[in-house]
Design an enzyme around this catalytic site. Structure first.
Site, short mmCIF file in Angstrom:
data_model
loop_
_atom_site.label_atom_id
_atom_site.label_comp_id
_atom_site.label_asym_id
_atom_site.label_seq_id
_atom_site.Cartn_x
_atom_site.Cartn_y
_atom_site.Cartn_z
N THR A 97 0.85 -1.28 -0.02
CA THR A 97 -0.12 -0.09 -0.15
C THR A 97 1.00 1.31 0.14
O THR A 97 1.51 1.50 1.02
CB THR A 97 -1.01 0.28 1.33
OG1 THR A 97 -1.71 -1.23 0.97
CG2 THR A 97 -1.68 1.18 1.26
N LYS A 172 -7.44 0.94 -2.80
CA LYS A 172 -7.00 0.43 -1.53
C LYS A 172 -7.40 1.70 -0.52
O LYS A 172 -7.66 1.67 0.77
CB LYS A 172 -5.67 0.18 -1.59
CG LYS A 172 -5.06 0.01 -0.11
CD LYS A 172 -5.70 -1.40 0.57
CE LYS A 172 -5.39 -1.64 2.04
NZ LYS A 172 -4.13 -2.48 1.77
N LYS A 240 -0.04 5.25 8.68
CA LYS A 240 1.01 5.56 7.26
C LYS A 240 -0.25 5.48 6.09
O LYS A 240 -0.10 6.37 5.06
CB LYS A 240 1.88 4.35 6.84
CG LYS A 240 2.70 4.58 5.64
CD LYS A 240 2.12 3.59 4.44
CE LYS A 240 2.12 2.26 4.79
NZ LYS A 240 1.79 1.38 3.70
#
Length: 290
Positions: A97, A172, A240
């Protein structure tokens, strides 16, 4: 069967590479900590190499599953990066990701070098990786996706192309945005049940069968009630990811007020020492900080 290199043997990558080997693919692995790569080969066969370049040499597909933008650049670029070892026509499939920015950068570099690049972030957690039941959301050229999909199928419950390069990462981001609000809502519901003197397990037994039900509820409520967070997807990694979501939201003009709020709640969890706790530790913030 394909010749595959797998780069990054963390909690997700280790079992994913194992599924590739079990499916009959010829798998070569690389991991920054060499001992983990050696352990993988003892368990699954195949071979380990000391650099991403050497792991990628001769591979039809190179899978990456690392930590962040910088990690991905480091295993792809440079004299020892995977790009330096890949043959023309090979395809790199990135399961990390990362930002749409680094995806665009690496896609362009791959195309210039003569091989394909598919951004293919994953969802389903450690259990999904171990059970070969991940959701894989992909972006990239249709021909590259069509070639890679049968290989990805070794660890996927569903694998779909959402559009051109970057579409997988954007999808995502949608996934993480949705999860953030769900986990906070579940945390508040369980916290409320406890304060009200209710049996949390019985509450979930009832409400999970109605409109409140979710994957998070089914898979995390017991550990949340037990104050157990030593598993799953870490808060540090979620922050993150949410940072990527918020930065991208600013770029495209998307309003993400709940995501921004929950990101700050996760910051509170980090301050409690829970950076490596599972993301369901949002309930810990309510019990500790009120």
């Amino acid at each position: 069967m394909a010749k595959v290199a797998f780069i990054g043997l963390g909690v997700m990558g280790y079992p994913m590479a194992g599924h590739l080997a079990a499916a009959g693919h010829d798998v070569t692995v690389y991991n920054r900590t060499a001992a983990k790569a050696e352990a993988w080969t003892k368990e699954h066969g195949g071979a380990a190499r000391p650099t991403p370049r050497e792991a990628a040499e001769g591979a039809d597909f190179v899978m990456t599953c690392v930590g962040n933008d910088d990690d991905l650049r480091s295993v792809c670029l440079g004299a020892d990066g995977a790009f330096a070892g890949m043959k023309p026509g090979a395809i790199l499939v990135d399961h990390t990701t990362v930002s749409a920015r680094v995806t665009a950068e690496l896609y362009a570099a791959a195309r210039e070098a003569g091989f394909g690049y598919v951004d293919a972030p994953i969802s389903g957690g450690q259990a999904g990786a171990e059970n070969g039941a991940l959701s894989v959301m992909c972006g990239g050229d249709a021909a590259d996706f069509d070639a890679a999909a049968p290989v990805i199928d070794a660890y996927a419950k569903i694998c779909r192309r959402l559009g051109d390069s970057g579409a997988g990462q954007m999808t995502k981001m949608c996934n993480q945005i949705a999860i953030a609000g769900l986990v906070q809502g579940l945390s508040e519901a369980l916290h409320f049940a406890q304060k009200a003197g209710l049996d949390g397990e019985k509450v979930v037994e009832v409400i999970s069968q109605g409109a409140a039900g979710s994957w998070q509820m089914q898979n995390r409520y017991k550990t949340m009630l037990a104050d157990d967070f030593d598993h799953g997807f870490a808060v540090d990694w979620m922050r993150k990811d949410l940072g990527i979501c918020l930065d991208t939201g600013d770029e495209i003009g998307a309003s993400l007020p709940v995501t921004a709020l929950v990101d700050q709640f996760y910051k509170d969890v980090q301050k409690l020492g829970g950076g490596r706790w599972d993301t369901s530790a949002l309930i810990k913030r309510l019990t500790e900080l009120g």
